[in-house]
Motif scaffolding. Structure first.
Motif, PDB file in Angstrom:
ATOM      1  N   GLN A 162      -2.575  34.574  -5.314  1.00  0.00           N
ATOM      2  CA  GLN A 162      -2.193  33.697  -6.404  1.00  0.00           C
ATOM      3  C   GLN A 162      -0.741  32.752  -6.133  1.00  0.00           C
ATOM      4  N   THR A 163       0.379  33.563  -5.535  1.00  0.00           N
ATOM      5  CA  THR A 163       1.443  33.057  -5.462  1.00  0.00           C
ATOM      6  C   THR A 163       1.205  32.007  -4.246  1.00  0.00           C
ATOM      7  N   GLN A 205      15.244  37.332  -6.462  1.00  0.00           N
ATOM      8  CA  GLN A 205      15.178  36.405  -7.647  1.00  0.00           C
ATOM      9  C   GLN A 205      14.250  35.592  -8.188  1.00  0.00           C
ATOM     10  N   ILE A 206      13.785  34.851  -6.754  1.00  0.00           N
ATOM     11  CA  ILE A 206      12.462  33.892  -7.014  1.00  0.00           C
ATOM     12  C   ILE A 206      11.382  34.808  -7.241  1.00  0.00           C
ATOM     13  N   CYS A 207      11.234  35.831  -6.382  1.00  0.00           N
ATOM     14  CA  CYS A 207       9.821  36.860  -6.657  1.00  0.00           C
ATOM     15  C   CYS A 207      10.056  37.200  -8.096  1.00  0.00           C
ATOM     16  N   LYS A 208      11.218  37.752  -8.723  1.00  0.00           N
ATOM     17  CA  LYS A 208      11.103  38.208 -10.089  1.00  0.00           C
ATOM     18  C   LYS A 208      10.752  37.288 -11.038  1.00  0.00           C
ATOM     19  N   SER A 209      11.220  36.014 -10.873  1.00  0.00           N
ATOM     20  CA  SER A 209      10.719  34.855 -11.578  1.00  0.00           C
ATOM     21  C   SER A 209       9.390  34.311 -11.610  1.00  0.00           C
ATOM     22  N   ALA A 266       9.176  33.837  -0.093  1.00  0.00           N
ATOM     23  CA  ALA A 266       8.489  34.302  -1.223  1.00  0.00           C
ATOM     24  C   ALA A 266       7.188  33.904  -1.181  1.00  0.00           C
ATOM     25  N   ARG A 267       6.429  33.440  -0.179  1.00  0.00           N
ATOM     26  CA  ARG A 267       5.104  32.949   0.014  1.00  0.00           C
ATOM     27  C   ARG A 267       4.616  31.741  -0.845  1.00  0.00           C
ATOM     28  N   LEU A 268       5.433  30.954  -1.352  1.00  0.00           N
ATOM     29  CA  LEU A 268       5.232  29.783  -1.864  1.00  0.00           C
ATOM     30  C   LEU A 268       5.114  28.699  -0.779  1.00  0.00           C
ATOM     31  N   LYS A 269       3.694  28.127  -0.866  1.00  0.00           N
ATOM     32  CA  LYS A 269       3.443  27.302   0.211  1.00  0.00           C
ATOM     33  C   LYS A 269       3.333  25.783  -0.096  1.00  0.00           C
ATOM     34  N   THR A 270       3.208  25.478  -1.259  1.00  0.00           N
ATOM     35  CA  THR A 270       3.379  24.036  -1.885  1.00  0.00           C
ATOM     36  C   THR A 270       4.490  23.730  -2.439  1.00  0.00           C
ATOM     37  N   LYS A 298      14.088  25.632  -0.351  1.00  0.00           N
ATOM     38  CA  LYS A 298      12.681  25.597   0.278  1.00  0.00           C
ATOM     39  C   LYS A 298      12.331  27.058   1.172  1.00  0.00           C
ATOM     40  N   ALA A 299      13.350  27.204   2.000  1.00  0.00           N
ATOM     41  CA  ALA A 299      13.247  28.325   2.938  1.00  0.00           C
ATOM     42  C   ALA A 299      13.069  29.540   2.220  1.00  0.00           C
ATOM     43  N   LEU A 300      13.719  29.738   1.035  1.00  0.00           N
ATOM     44  CA  LEU A 300      13.535  30.911   0.444  1.00  0.00           C
ATOM     45  C   LEU A 300      12.339  30.888  -0.266  1.00  0.00           C
TER      46      LEU A 300
END
Length: 204
Positions: A5-6, A121-125, A31-35, A25-27
């Motif tokens: 999903q992520t 913090q990004i993962c928590k969000s 957090a496995r966000l690609k787009t 963007k690196a963070l």
């Protein structure tokens, strides 16, 4: 499942500093966000949002031309994206008050962070984003509710408040509580606010 999903999530990073955008963007990639889309000011951000469906917008509060507060207002008005993460180098209490204002405008605030933000913090969000999404997709199983039901519930005092604490992201201190209306129907059990608010609006 969460990872899959992520990786399908689309985010927009809005910051006037190129190095800050690269860092974020690196963070996001960690957090496995690609787009990941980026914009260096509010005007550019609104242009991206008009053309592109975005799940989450990272908004820096201190930007020239159109600051983050004005951008949040515009995002709320045009309803292109409902979910935002607010970032600032300023005082945490200011960031929190901007977050509260954005929520009152109807945005889903996934986090209010003082820079620099961390991958954690990004993962928590992102977790907050999916919790919110699933709560919006409740099955509408009580479509047979009537105007009568709601009038009766008001008369009999079947509505009550549930209090949800809101805590600061960094120190986990209680900053406020959200008061949420709940309806325990005498024969049909718990009725989702998605249904009873729609019903109340329909019947004025």
């Amino acid at each position: 499942h969460m990872d899959q999903q992520t990786s399908e999530m689309t985010v927009l990073v809005v910051d006037d500093s190129r190095s800050q955008r690269e860092y974020l963007k690196a963070l996001c990639e960690d957090a496995r966000l690609k787009t990941i889309f980026e914009a260096e000011n509010g005007v550019e951000a609104l242009g991206v949002l008009a053309k592109q469906s975005i799940d989450v917008v990272f908004v820096d509060l201190e930007m020239p031309q159109m600051d983050g507060i004005e951008l949040l207002r515009k995002i709320a008005q045009v309803k292109h994206s409902q979910s935002v993460i607010i970032l600032s180098a300023k005082d945490p209490s200011l960031i929190l008050s901007v977050g509260t204002m954005a929520e009152e405008d109807g945005l889903e605030v996934l986090g209010t962070y003082r820079k620099p933000i961390s991958t954690d913090q990004i993962c928590k969000s992102i977790d907050t984003f999916y919790t919110y999404q699933s709560s919006q997709e409740l099955p509408h199983k009580n479509n047979h509710l009537l105007k009568n039901d709601i009038s009766q519930a008001i008369e009999q005092g079947d509505f009550f408040l549930a209090y949800q604490p809101k805590v600061t992201n960094d120190a986990c201190q209680l900053k406020s509580v959200e008061a949420l209306a709940r309806w325990e129907h005498r024969s049909k059990g718990n009725i989702s606010p998605i249904e009873f608010i729609a019903l109340a609006e329909k019947h004025n």
